[in-house]
Design a protein around this motif. Structure first.
Motif, short mmCIF file in Angstrom:
data_model
loop_
_atom_site.label_atom_id
_atom_site.label_comp_id
_atom_site.label_asym_id
_atom_site.label_seq_id
_atom_site.Cartn_x
_atom_site.Cartn_y
_atom_site.Cartn_z
N PRO A 34 0.82 -1.21 0.00
CA PRO A 34 0.00 0.00 0.00
C PRO A 34 0.85 1.27 0.00
O PRO A 34 2.01 1.25 0.41
N HIS A 35 0.26 2.35 -0.48
CA HIS A 35 0.95 3.63 -0.48
C HIS A 35 0.77 4.32 0.87
O HIS A 35 -0.21 4.12 1.57
N ASP A 36 1.74 5.15 1.19
CA ASP A 36 1.71 5.91 2.43
C ASP A 36 2.16 7.33 2.11
O ASP A 36 2.72 7.60 1.04
N ILE A 37 1.93 8.24 3.04
CA ILE A 37 2.35 9.63 2.91
C ILE A 37 3.05 10.01 4.20
O ILE A 37 2.59 9.68 5.29
N VAL A 38 4.17 10.71 4.07
CA VAL A 38 4.86 11.24 5.24
C VAL A 38 5.14 12.72 4.98
O VAL A 38 5.46 13.11 3.85
N TYR A 39 4.96 13.54 6.02
CA TYR A 39 5.19 14.97 5.93
C TYR A 39 6.35 15.38 6.84
O TYR A 39 6.54 14.79 7.90
N PHE A 40 7.05 16.44 6.44
CA PHE A 40 7.95 17.12 7.35
C PHE A 40 7.39 18.51 7.58
O PHE A 40 7.12 19.25 6.65
N ARG A 41 7.18 18.82 8.86
CA ARG A 41 6.72 20.14 9.28
C ARG A 41 7.71 20.65 10.33
O ARG A 41 8.26 19.87 11.09
#
Length: 182
Positions: A34-41
């Motif tokens: 499955p696809h995932d999303i990761v953010y840097f804030r």
């Protein structure tokens, strides 16, 4: 006249059930990677500085690096569609200044060091459409070892004036420094 209404009624019922069949939605089974999303804030309430969309394959008892993913060959960094990195600000990736925008992240894994590549050719599946002429930046990163991870993962470590994007799978870790230009 009665026969016409009966035939018309049967025809309407037939068309109704036929239309139900043609408009029914068919869903595919869950993807094995499955696809995932990761953010840097920079903090929990700030808008994102970096977003990564990637496929998360699993080890499943296989020997990954040097076998499933051969050394010295281009890899899409994940599974299925090529990994996309979105920079919301201009950045320095390795030693190269990169404009804000969307890029595909590729890698050339080797036993002790990887080459990480940002490509401007987006919306591609795997490495089939990789062409060096679209390379925007290349950098090298040393291989390190850490705790075991079953699924390929990407994360970020805030280092003050820069951020490290960490690629992790099995016991292999790759760290790419990114400096956000504000």
């Amino acid at each position: 006249m009665k026969k016409i209404y009966i035939h018309l009624g049967i025809a309407c019922i037939f068309v109704f059930f036929l239309s139900l069949e043609t408009t029914a939605q068919e869903f595919r089974d869950l993807d094995s990677s499955p696809h995932d999303i990761v953010y840097f804030r920079t903090n929990k309430i700030s808008p994102p500085k970096i977003k990564v969309l990637y496929g998360r394959p699993k080890k499943n008892g296989r020997e990954i690096f040097g076998n499933v993913i051969p050394y010295g060959k281009i890899w899409r960094v994940g599974a299925n569609e090529a990994t996309e990195v979105i920079f919301y600000n201009d950045v320095v990736f390795g030693e190269t200044e990169v404009r804000a925008g969307t890029y595909v992240l590729y890698a050339i894994p080797n036993q002790n060091e990887w080459t990480l590549i940002l490509s401007s050719n987006t919306d591609v599946w795997g490495t089939y459409e990789y062409e060096e002429k679209y390379d925007v930046a290349r950098t090298t990163a040393k291989v390190s070892q850490a705790e075991f991870l079953e699924a390929f993962s990407i994360g970020f470590k805030d280092k003050g004036n820069h951020v490290n994007m960490v690629l992790a799978w099995d016991t292999t870790r790759i760290t790419a420094p990114i400096k956000i230009i504000l």
